[in-house]
Design an enzyme around this catalytic site. Structure first.
Site, mmCIF file in Angstrom:
data_model
loop_
_atom_site.group_PDB
_atom_site.id
_atom_site.type_symbol
_atom_site.label_atom_id
_atom_site.label_comp_id
_atom_site.label_asym_id
_atom_site.label_seq_id
_atom_site.Cartn_x
_atom_site.Cartn_y
_atom_site.Cartn_z
ATOM 1 N N GLY A 253 1.008 -1.224 0.142
ATOM 2 C CA GLY A 253 -0.015 0.122 -0.127
ATOM 3 C C GLY A 253 0.933 1.233 -0.060
ATOM 4 C CB SER A 254 -0.149 4.764 0.828
ATOM 5 O OG SER A 254 -0.527 4.769 1.841
ATOM 6 N N GLY A 258 2.268 2.246 5.496
ATOM 7 C CA GLY A 258 3.366 1.603 6.188
ATOM 8 C C GLY A 258 3.711 2.295 7.456
ATOM 9 C CD GLU A 275 7.164 -5.511 -1.470
ATOM 10 O OE1 GLU A 275 7.755 -4.397 -2.111
ATOM 11 O OE2 GLU A 275 7.988 -6.392 -1.395
ATOM 12 C CB CYS A 309 4.400 -0.591 -6.771
ATOM 13 S SG CYS A 309 3.003 -1.349 -5.973
#
Length: 523
Positions: A253-254, A258, A275, A309
């Site tokens: 995700g963003s 995170g 990630e 991504c």
């Protein structure tokens, strides 16, 4: 853009998108998803192709998530004792089931995530590829034999299953990221609890149904709870993050996500495979093969409507070729076909939803305020109704590396900046928070080697003469800095799903101590 693409031509006029809803139920039925799983629920599902409602999925509660973790934890007590090659057999069967369902699951990815068909099918092929990789891996979970200073002793390391693996995935690769984790986790001895994006639950339901068919074929060695699926909102992800029975969590995700997840995992000493964001760049050097670079940049920047991504978001052009190359690139941007991804010739499909469109327009407004020249970026009309968001990819010429270029916008915007020296270009490449992927186009071996050296790109992926996107599963996927440091898929990524034990075996009658220590006691 195909590697055999012809010279740019005027954009094909947009054609109205055909309705998608009518065929979704038959597609889900063929994939083995019961109607109760996608109808009558509280989570509306819309296709970005037309904005139509294509499902109403029942959502799990936090209590349901906790129960799913409990079943997976109980499964771990059994699965960890199944020999790894036997665990690999389950993944082999999963690969077979995915092959059989590839066309239908790929189409569902197109309908729910808006990808062109080759990308939808390619995502399923990626799942098949990681299954093949993991089957071989099941016989290669190697430890080491280590030299010991003590005579009559042997020292080695062994790898053991870790426990329940949680997976939180994003909409842009709605099924592949699960497979990167699940295929490796299963052969490593770990059950999996998956919380997919609430934007793409149908592909998750279909994948789960496919996996259950593989489990049924595998037989009694697969315990109940081995693969769990929980569908819902953020609170379900928080349950996975906080439950002590989940020792390893993969979260895609963003960077903002995170920052919320990492401290909570650290508080209970759990492993995170993060990630996160990727503000990826490419450098085009004076010696570059410009035709090759044009094709590579076009796919990397516009493929998946800029929602990978690893999408190329920043382009550093050497000042000696800028005026030659950028007008050619602008023509490609003006001519690429935007539209219903199911229409032959379409290369750029829709954005996932309104927030993605708004985020793109906000970034472009900020660029105009900086005096940038913006090519494209407007909404493309005439394809679907007000709930579908098609845009022409934007090429933004910036005078300086500043403003929105320093932050990821999950949309097809490519910022172009001139550079003079390679050191200057590498410094700009590294001057952002994210550190996922990067590339350089050059025929100069010194430039290529400098870019890949310790003094070059600080990203987890550094390519030469290809763009930053389109990674293969054989390599470890992931990045540094605000990208999170996690690694998934190939190489030795499997080690994140296991725990290491160092073993010393004394087969002598003596008891020498290391480092010359003595500790004698009376007989």
């Amino acid at each position: 853009m195909s590697s055999n693409a012809a010279s740019p031509s005027p954009a094909t006029p947009a054609h109205p998108a055909a309705p998608v809803a009518a065929g979704v139920e038959q597609l889900l039925q063929r994939l083995g998803v019961p109607r109760s799983a996608y109808a009558g629920g509280s989570l509306p599902v819309r296709s970005p192709i037309t904005g139509e409602a294509i499902g109403a999925v029942p959502q799990h509660s936090a209590a349901d998530a906790t129960a799913a973790i409990g079943r997976a934890h109980a499964a771990f007590q059994v699965w960890r004792n199944v020999p790894a090659p036997r665990r690999g057999e389950l993944v082999r069967l999963l690969g077979e089931e995915l092959r059989a369902a590839k066309a239908d699951l790929g189409l569902l990815v197109t309908i729910e995530a808006g990808k062109v068909p080759s990308e939808g099918l390619g995502e399923v092929q990626e799942m098949i590829d990681i299954c093949d990789f993991a089957v071989g891996l099941s016989r290669q979970l190697y430890g080491l034999t280590i030299a010991t200073e003590r005579p009559g002793h042997r020292m080695m390391e062994t790898w053991h299953p870790l426990g329940v693996c949680g997976v939180i995935s994003a909409f842009n690769f709605p099924v592949a990221v699960w497979s990167w984790n699940a295929a490796l986790a299963l052969v490593c001895g770990d059950p999996v609890v998956w919380k997919p994006s609430e934007k793409t639950p149908l592909t998750a339901l279909a994948t789960h149904a496919i996996a259950q068919r593989a489990i049924a074929r595998f037989g009694a060695d697969a315990p109940e709870g081995l693969l769990e699926l929980i569908v819902g909102q953020r609170d379900l992800g928080e349950v996975l993050v906080d439950d002590a029975r989940v020792p390893v969590l993969s979260a895609t995700g963003s960077t903002a996500m995170g920052r919320a997840v990492a401290p909570r995992l650290a508080a209970r000493f759990a492993r995170g495979i993060l990630e996160l964001g990727g503000n990826n760049a490419a450098i085009v050097a004076p010696t570059a093969d410009l035709k090759l670079a044009l094709r590579g940049i076009a796919f990397a920047a516009m493929g998946t409507a800029g929602q990978r991504c690893t999408t190329l978001r920043r382009l550093f052009m050497h000042e000696s070729i800028y005026d030659q190359f950028v007008p050619q690139l602008a023509k490609v941007y003006a001519s690429v076909q935007v539209g219903d991804p199911r229409t032959p010739g379409t290369l750029v499909g829709p954005l996932i939803d309104r927030p993605a469109f708004d985020g793109m327009q906000k970034a472009l407004e900020q660029c105009r305020a900086l005096g940038a020249q913006v090519h494209g970026g407007e909404r493309v009309q005439g394809i679907a109704g007000s709930e579908a968001y098609y845009v022409r990819p934007a090429l933004v010429e910036l005078q300086k590396h500043e403003g929105p270029a320093l932050h990821e916008t999950f949309a097809p915007i490519l910022y172009v900046v001139r550079y003079g020296t390679l050191d200057e270009a590498i410094a700009m490449n590294n001057a952002v928070g994210a550190g996922l992927s990067s590339s350089i186009f050059t025929l100069n071996v010194r430039e290529a080697e400098q870019f890949m050296s310790v003094a070059g790109s600080d990203c987890g992926i550094a390519n030469v003469n290809i763009g930053p996107s389109g990674a293969e599963i054989g390599g470890a996927f992931g990045g540094e800095k605000e990208t999170g440091g996690g690694r998934e898929a190939g190489s030795d990524s499997w080690k994140a799903y296991m725990r290491r034990a160092t073993n010393t075996i004394n087969y002598s009658t003596a008891l020498p101590l290391a480092q010359g220590v003595t500790f004698d006691i009376a007989d």
